[in-house]
Design a protein around this motif. Structure first.
Motif, PDB file in Angstrom:
ATOM      1  N   GLY A 291     103.725  41.382  25.995  1.00 36.93           N
ATOM      2  CA  GLY A 291     103.273  42.044  27.220  1.00 36.93           C
ATOM      3  C   GLY A 291     102.363  43.214  26.896  1.00 36.93           C
ATOM      4  O   GLY A 291     101.542  43.163  25.982  1.00 36.93           O
ATOM      5  N   HIS A 292     102.519  44.281  27.671  1.00 38.53           N
ATOM      6  CA  HIS A 292     101.791  45.540  27.452  1.00 38.53           C
ATOM      7  C   HIS A 292     102.738  46.454  26.684  1.00 38.53           C
ATOM      8  O   HIS A 292     103.903  46.582  27.065  1.00 38.53           O
ATOM      9  CB  HIS A 292     101.447  46.135  28.829  1.00 38.53           C
TER      10      HIS A 292
ATOM     11  N   SER B 164     100.595  42.514  30.910  1.00 36.18           N
ATOM     12  CA  SER B 164     102.038  42.633  31.134  1.00 36.18           C
ATOM     13  C   SER B 164     102.536  41.555  32.107  1.00 36.18           C
ATOM     14  O   SER B 164     101.724  40.840  32.727  1.00 36.18           O
ATOM     15  CB  SER B 164     102.355  44.004  31.739  1.00 36.18           C
ATOM     16  N   ALA B 165     103.860  41.498  32.249  1.00 38.04           N
ATOM     17  CA  ALA B 165     104.447  40.569  33.222  1.00 38.04           C
ATOM     18  C   ALA B 165     103.923  40.886  34.625  1.00 38.04           C
ATOM     19  O   ALA B 165     103.756  39.989  35.455  1.00 38.04           O
ATOM     20  CB  ALA B 165     105.967  40.678  33.179  1.00 38.04           C
TER      21      ALA B 165
ATOM     22  N   MET C 138     117.117  37.480  31.038  1.00 41.85           N
ATOM     23  CA  MET C 138     116.519  38.719  30.497  1.00 41.85           C
ATOM     24  C   MET C 138     115.078  38.889  30.978  1.00 41.85           C
ATOM     25  O   MET C 138     114.603  39.995  31.160  1.00 41.85           O
ATOM     26  CB  MET C 138     116.488  38.654  28.961  1.00 41.85           C
TER      27      MET C 138
ATOM     28  N   THR D 166     106.058  31.811  28.800  1.00 37.02           N
ATOM     29  CA  THR D 166     105.810  32.384  27.474  1.00 37.02           C
ATOM     30  C   THR D 166     104.993  31.411  26.629  1.00 37.02           C
ATOM     31  O   THR D 166     104.137  31.822  25.859  1.00 37.02           O
ATOM     32  CB  THR D 166     107.170  32.646  26.782  1.00 37.02           C
TER      33      THR D 166
ATOM     34  N   TYR E  13     111.001  35.630  39.490  1.00 30.50           N
ATOM     35  CA  TYR E  13     109.750  35.314  38.799  1.00 30.50           C
ATOM     36  C   TYR E  13     109.910  35.361  37.280  1.00 30.50           C
ATOM     37  O   TYR E  13     110.478  36.321  36.738  1.00 30.50           O
ATOM     38  CB  TYR E  13     108.655  36.299  39.236  1.00 30.50           C
ATOM     39  N   GLU E  14     109.428  34.306  36.612  1.00 34.29           N
ATOM     40  CA  GLU E  14     109.356  34.288  35.143  1.00 34.29           C
ATOM     41  C   GLU E  14     108.017  33.668  34.749  1.00 34.29           C
ATOM     42  O   GLU E  14     107.783  32.479  34.988  1.00 34.29           O
ATOM     43  CB  GLU E  14     110.509  33.468  34.543  1.00 34.29           C
ATOM     44  N   ALA E  15     107.145  34.484  34.184  1.00 37.87           N
ATOM     45  CA  ALA E  15     105.858  33.966  33.684  1.00 37.87           C
ATOM     46  C   ALA E  15     106.142  33.077  32.479  1.00 37.87           C
ATOM     47  O   ALA E  15     107.135  33.281  31.778  1.00 37.87           O
ATOM     48  CB  ALA E  15     104.968  35.132  33.274  1.00 37.87           C
TER      49      ALA E  15
ATOM     50  N   TRP F 179     112.449  45.245  37.879  1.00 33.57           N
ATOM     51  CA  TRP F 179     112.400  44.765  36.496  1.00 33.57           C
ATOM     52  C   TRP F 179     113.811  44.773  35.909  1.00 33.57           C
ATOM     53  O   TRP F 179     114.664  45.565  36.307  1.00 33.57           O
ATOM     54  CB  TRP F 179     111.501  45.679  35.654  1.00 33.57           C
ATOM     55  N   GLN F 180     114.030  43.940  34.945  1.00 30.05           N
ATOM     56  CA  GLN F 180     115.309  43.842  34.224  1.00 30.05           C
ATOM     57  C   GLN F 180     116.471  43.589  35.194  1.00 30.05           C
ATOM     58  O   GLN F 180     117.549  44.147  35.048  1.00 30.05           O
ATOM     59  CB  GLN F 180     115.562  45.099  33.388  1.00 30.05           C
TER      60      GLN F 180
ATOM     61  N   VAL G 200     104.464  49.232  29.033  1.00 35.07           N
ATOM     62  CA  VAL G 200     104.948  48.956  30.394  1.00 35.07           C
ATOM     63  C   VAL G 200     106.424  48.574  30.342  1.00 35.07           C
ATOM     64  O   VAL G 200     106.788  47.576  29.714  1.00 35.07           O
ATOM     65  CB  VAL G 200     104.109  47.830  31.058  1.00 35.07           C
ATOM     66  N   PHE G 201     107.264  49.395  30.961  1.00 38.56           N
ATOM     67  CA  PHE G 201     108.719  49.197  30.907  1.00 38.56           C
ATOM     68  C   PHE G 201     109.160  48.986  29.447  1.00 38.56           C
ATOM     69  O   PHE G 201     109.909  48.063  29.128  1.00 38.56           O
ATOM     70  CB  PHE G 201     109.169  48.044  31.822  1.00 38.56           C
ATOM     71  N   ALA G 202     108.627  49.822  28.578  1.00 38.66           N
ATOM     72  CA  ALA G 202     108.884  49.729  27.143  1.00 38.66           C
ATOM     73  C   ALA G 202     108.669  51.132  26.572  1.00 38.66           C
ATOM     74  O   ALA G 202     107.569  51.671  26.692  1.00 38.66           O
ATOM     75  CB  ALA G 202     107.891  48.755  26.505  1.00 38.66           C
TER      76      ALA G 202
ATOM     77  N   THR H 257     113.766  37.709  33.797  1.00 37.61           N
ATOM     78  CA  THR H 257     113.551  37.543  35.246  1.00 37.61           C
ATOM     79  C   THR H 257     113.104  38.863  35.881  1.00 37.61           C
ATOM     80  O   THR H 257     113.704  39.903  35.636  1.00 37.61           O
ATOM     81  CB  THR H 257     114.840  37.084  35.955  1.00 37.61           C
ATOM     82  N   THR H 258     112.087  38.770  36.704  1.00 38.53           N
ATOM     83  CA  THR H 258     111.649  39.909  37.522  1.00 38.53           C
ATOM     84  C   THR H 258     111.852  39.524  38.984  1.00 38.53           C
ATOM     85  O   THR H 258     111.509  38.407  39.388  1.00 38.53           O
ATOM     86  CB  THR H 258     110.161  40.245  37.240  1.00 38.53           C
TER      87      THR H 258
HETATM   88  C1  SAM Z   1     111.684  45.700  28.563  1.00 40.63           C
HETATM   89  S1  SAM Z   1     110.692  45.022  29.828  1.00 40.63           S
HETATM   90  C2  SAM Z   1     109.240  44.618  28.917  1.00 40.63           C
HETATM   91  C3  SAM Z   1     108.027  44.385  29.769  1.00 40.63           C
HETATM   92  C4  SAM Z   1     106.771  44.124  28.934  1.00 40.63           C
HETATM   93  N1  SAM Z   1     106.448  45.288  28.135  1.00 40.63           N
HETATM   94  C5  SAM Z   1     105.566  43.749  29.775  1.00 40.63           C
HETATM   95  O1  SAM Z   1     104.509  44.365  29.585  1.00 40.63           O
HETATM   96  O2  SAM Z   1     105.654  42.852  30.608  1.00 40.63           O
HETATM   97  C6  SAM Z   1     111.510  43.506  30.124  1.00 40.63           C
HETATM   98  C7  SAM Z   1     111.368  43.060  31.554  1.00 40.63           C
HETATM   99  O3  SAM Z   1     110.023  42.652  31.788  1.00 40.63           O
HETATM  100  C8  SAM Z   1     109.993  41.577  32.691  1.00 40.63           C
HETATM  101  N2  SAM Z   1     109.504  40.385  31.982  1.00 40.63           N
HETATM  102  C9  SAM Z   1     109.441  40.177  30.667  1.00 40.63           C
HETATM  103  N3  SAM Z   1     108.963  38.946  30.400  1.00 40.63           N
HETATM  104  C10 SAM Z   1     108.726  38.371  31.599  1.00 40.63           C
HETATM  105  C11 SAM Z   1     108.250  37.102  32.002  1.00 40.63           C
HETATM  106  N4  SAM Z   1     107.932  36.179  31.117  1.00 40.63           N
HETATM  107  N5  SAM Z   1     108.144  36.870  33.321  1.00 40.63           N
HETATM  108  C12 SAM Z   1     108.469  37.803  34.240  1.00 40.63           C
HETATM  109  N6  SAM Z   1     108.924  38.994  33.920  1.00 40.63           N
HETATM  110  C13 SAM Z   1     109.063  39.288  32.614  1.00 40.63           C
HETATM  111  C14 SAM Z   1     111.452  41.348  33.140  1.00 40.63           C
HETATM  112  O4  SAM Z   1     111.690  42.132  34.299  1.00 40.63           O
HETATM  113  C15 SAM Z   1     112.211  41.877  31.949  1.00 40.63           C
HETATM  114  O5  SAM Z   1     113.536  42.201  32.277  1.00 40.63           O
END
Ligand code: SAM
Length: 266
Positions: free
Chosen positions: A92-93, A122-123, A231, A208, A204-206, A164-165, A96-98, A233-234
């Motif tokens: 991701g970024h 990011s997500a 883990m 990977t 939502y899950e993008a 998030w999370q 962002v949430f990191a 899921t958003t």
């Molecule tokens: C610790 S944060 C990391 C976010 C990451 N730095 C970003 O830029 O997307 C983890 C959270 O990001 C979101 N997330 C991570 N991967 C995701 C995906 N593939 N689809 C949707 N949300 C995702 C979820 O809410 C997850 O609980």
């Protein structure tokens, strides 16, 4: 010998999101630390530099994530202090949430060791594309799910709300890999103070991997606790109410417009 740190993001989908500058930093680093979403992504990034080390072993179920993040930060700071050109690559970024990248950069700033961050996809970025949401249309507010539960946060039902999370919602120990139905139910109870029970939300899950499908599962908000919350899921909560005009400000703006018109014609 002067070390440095660059924190980069490789995006969410393997091979599709990495920027040329982030790839170049990874390829040219003396040492690359990795915090990836899955083993395939980790192997892919490892193929860009022969000196990669995963930060995953710092995690442990039952271990506070506060300690984990502190240890990861110390590892990055020590490596840069030792004179190495260090890259920390996150999925991701990186910011962002990191928190690790932010903490490491701030610690190295204090030591006058060069440290910076490159933006990644990011997500959140994927979500706007996959779900067809423009955050500028009615506004969009983002919260970490547990923080939303633990603090008095504002809810604007005329805007999108993104949690998030959500799979870790209510983890006060900060040490679990998932919570569960009873924890998620407390989140639902809180949300139902603002939204109708039949309000449709999106899990939502993008994807990977390029071959995977995006998860965009629509459910009633009241069914959230029983849904599969992973883990990654958003939770996306679309607006349930309309924007309410601010007539006082509109009148003031009209007065200003009239005054400037009169000044023009005088
Ligand atoms: C610790 S944060 C990391 C976010 C990451 N730095 C970003 O830029 O997307 C983890 C959270 O990001 C979101 N997330 C991570 N991967 C995701 C995906 N593939 N689809 C949707 N949300 C995702 C979820 O809410 C997850 O609980």
């Amino acid at each position: 010998m002067s070390g440095s740190l660059v924190c980069v993001g490789v995006g969410i989908t393997l091979g599709a999101h990495i920027s040329p500058i982030s790839r170049s930093h990874i390829e040219q680093a003396d040492k690359v630390y990795l915090l990836m979403s899955d083993g395939f992504v980790e192997s892919w990034v490892s193929s860009m530099n022969s000196n990669c080390q995963s930060l995953q072993p710092f995690y442990d179920e039952g271990k506070s994530r506060h300690s984990t993040y502190r240890e990861m930060t110390n590892e990055l700071v020590s490596a840069a202090q030792s004179g190495l050109k260090v890259v920390a690559a996150f999925y991701g970024h990186p910011g962002v949430f990191a928190c690790v990248a932010h903490k490491a950069i701030s610690a190295l700033d204090k030591l006058n060791i060069p440290a910076k961050m490159e933006a990644g996809i990011s997500a959140e970025d994927c979500l706007y594309a996959d779900l067809g949401i423009d955050p500028g249309k009615t506004g969009c507010i983002h919260y970490e799910a547990s923080q939303f539960m633990l603090y008095q946060r504002a809810v604007d039902t005329a805007a999108h709300m993104i949690l998030w999370q959500v799979g870790l919602a209510g983890d006060v120990s900060f040490s679990k890999f998932s919570t569960g139905e009873e924890y998620a139910q407390l989140l639902v109870d809180l949300l139902l103070k603002h939204y109708p029970t039949d309000h449709q939300v999106v899990l939502y899950e993008a994807n990977t991997l390029p071959t995977e499908k995006v998860r965009k599962e629509q459910i009633r908000i009241s069914a959230l606790a029983k849904a599969k919350l992973n883990m990654q899921t958003t939770l996306v909560i679309p607006p349930s109410s309309k924007l309410i005009p601010n007539n006082k400000i509109r009148n003031e703006l009209n007065k200003l417009d009239r005054t400037s018109f009169l000044t023009l014609v005088q």
